[in-house]
Scaffold this active site. Structure first.
Site, mmCIF file in Angstrom:
data_model
loop_
_atom_site.group_PDB
_atom_site.id
_atom_site.type_symbol
_atom_site.label_atom_id
_atom_site.label_comp_id
_atom_site.label_asym_id
_atom_site.label_seq_id
_atom_site.Cartn_x
_atom_site.Cartn_y
_atom_site.Cartn_z
ATOM 1 N N ASN A 51 -31.629 24.755 7.101
ATOM 2 C CA ASN A 51 -30.358 25.474 7.294
ATOM 3 C C ASN A 51 -30.416 26.875 7.622
ATOM 4 O OD1 ASN A 51 -28.615 22.885 7.379
ATOM 5 N ND2 ASN A 51 -28.491 23.092 5.224
ATOM 6 N N ASP A 57 -25.588 22.068 2.005
ATOM 7 C CA ASP A 57 -25.180 23.170 2.764
ATOM 8 C C ASP A 57 -24.014 23.698 2.290
ATOM 9 O OD1 ASP A 57 -25.141 24.669 5.123
ATOM 10 O OD2 ASP A 57 -24.236 23.187 6.472
ATOM 11 N N ASP A 81 -26.506 19.068 11.249
ATOM 12 C CA ASP A 81 -25.667 20.063 10.916
ATOM 13 C C ASP A 81 -24.531 20.349 12.136
ATOM 14 O OD1 ASP A 81 -24.725 22.213 9.416
ATOM 15 O OD2 ASP A 81 -26.406 23.587 10.076
ATOM 16 N N HIS A 91 -23.187 16.031 4.611
ATOM 17 C CA HIS A 91 -24.415 16.758 4.926
ATOM 18 C C HIS A 91 -24.199 18.262 5.140
ATOM 19 C CE1 HIS A 91 -28.453 15.590 7.087
ATOM 20 N NE2 HIS A 91 -28.467 16.838 6.379
#
Length: 355
Positions: A270, A54, A169, A115
């Site tokens: 993402n 990310d 997320d 993460h």
């Protein structure tokens, strides 16, 4: 008669298996091949060898990258090394990465497994970095204060909660408040694998704050990336294995109302929202089965989508970049800054391109 009943049961089980095997392959786009789409002047980012799952870019061009993720069932090129947060200054002509030192009395570097990431900037310009971590394959949200002059992070707090068992997320809405996606319902690895195989759409999205923790929407087949519109009025959620992006209206009490759903032929991971245009940039897996069943001779490809005018009746979806894995394997995120595109991956490299 007993043999007949036995054969009937076996037949039903085989039919059930075949049906779910076909569904599983479809959800993982097992037979999808990549049509290459190139960008000019792309270069691999030096110093990133174990992914940049990310990316979060501040308005001043400083980019945070989470690297070294260890996730059940996913390849890792360095499984014994703890994860890191890297910093890039995208204002530089040839930006390089710097590992941010993490300080804090109770900080445990050895179990850091970053993460998803998100930032929140307070009224006094203090930047907070919130990071999903999986120490010993559990889920926490780590809260850091970014110390720009020292190029370091000060660890402030570790957040855990029973409603945050499998966080993927987050989207920060305060120094210690956020929306979070849980990509599975079950925490047990064995039950997680069956949940995924059977396509049980039981994952959810949670709003967390010191005063309130609640599930705000559920029924997802692997809830993944999450983003918020620049005006703060809408929330975008990627449903990985259903190949969908959901659009919600966000209310003052933090609840969400569904507005629309966009369908794709790729696994959407993402979501990065351009703070200037409001466009969505999405890292995708064009052939998801190669992510979950890694083969170095047939690696997972990469794909980046740009979604313009998502709230309109006819949003414009463009494949900005696509590649079969010879350069970049397993793209998860794509973020833009001043005509540049930074693409991260779950376990491989990162790519920096001109748009």
């Amino acid at each position: 008669m007993a043999k007949l009943i036995g054969l009937t049961i076996v037949g039903l089980l085989l039919a059930f298996y075949k049906n779910h095997q076909s569904s599983y392959q479809k959800r993982l786009t097992a037979f999808h091949e990549v049509t290459p789409v190139d960008l000019p002047n792309c270069n691999l980012v030096k110093g990133i060898e174990t992914g940049a799952e990310d990316i979060e870019i501040l308005p001043n061009g400083l980019a945070f990258l989470s690297t070294g993720l260890k996730y059940p069932g996913i390849k890792s090129f360095d499984p014994n090394e703890p994860g890191k947060i890297l910093l890039m200054n995208l204002n530089e002509k040839d930006p390089t990465v710097l590992e941010l030192e993490i300080r804090g009395n109770n900080w445990n570097k050895s179990s850091f497994n970053p993460h998803g990431v998100s930032t929140f900037t307070d009224e006094d310009k203090t930047v907070y970095l919130l990071v999903v971590s999986h120490p010993n394959y559990k889920s926490t949200v780590e809260v850091f204060k970014f110390q720009e002059q020292e190029r370091s992070l000060l660890h402030l707090k570790t957040i855990t909660h029973e409603l945050l068992p499998n966080v993927n997320d987050i989207a920060a809405v305060g120094p210690e408040s956020f929306y979070a996606t849980n990509d599975h319902y079950f925490a047990d690895p064995y039950l997680r694998s069956w949940e995924m195989y059977l396509g049980l759409s039981w994952s959810n999205v949670v709003y967390y704050s010191a005063d309130k923790v609640q599930v705000v929407t559920d029924g997802f087949d692997f809830a993944n990336g999450i983003g918020i519109s620049p005006d703060g009025k809408h929330v975008y959620i990627a449903e990985l294995l259903a190949h969908k992006i959901h659009v919600y209206e966000k209310h003052d009490n933090w609840t969400l109302t569904p507005l629309k759903v966009l369908d794709f032929d790729t696994l959407v991971d993402n979501i990065s929202v351009d703070p200037v245009t409001g466009d969505l940039w999405v890292g995708c897996h064009p052939n998801g089965i190669r992510i979950f069943y890694y083969d170095s001779k047939n690696p997972p490809g990469s794909e980046v989508l740009r979604i313009q005018n998502i709230l309109s009746e006819e949003p414009k979806v463009t494949v900005v970049y696509a590649e079969n894995g010879t350069v970049l394997q397993g793209s998860t995120v794509a973020s833009v800054y001043k005509g540049k595109l930074l693409i991260g991956t779950v376990f491989h490299r990162a790519l920096y391109c001109d748009l």
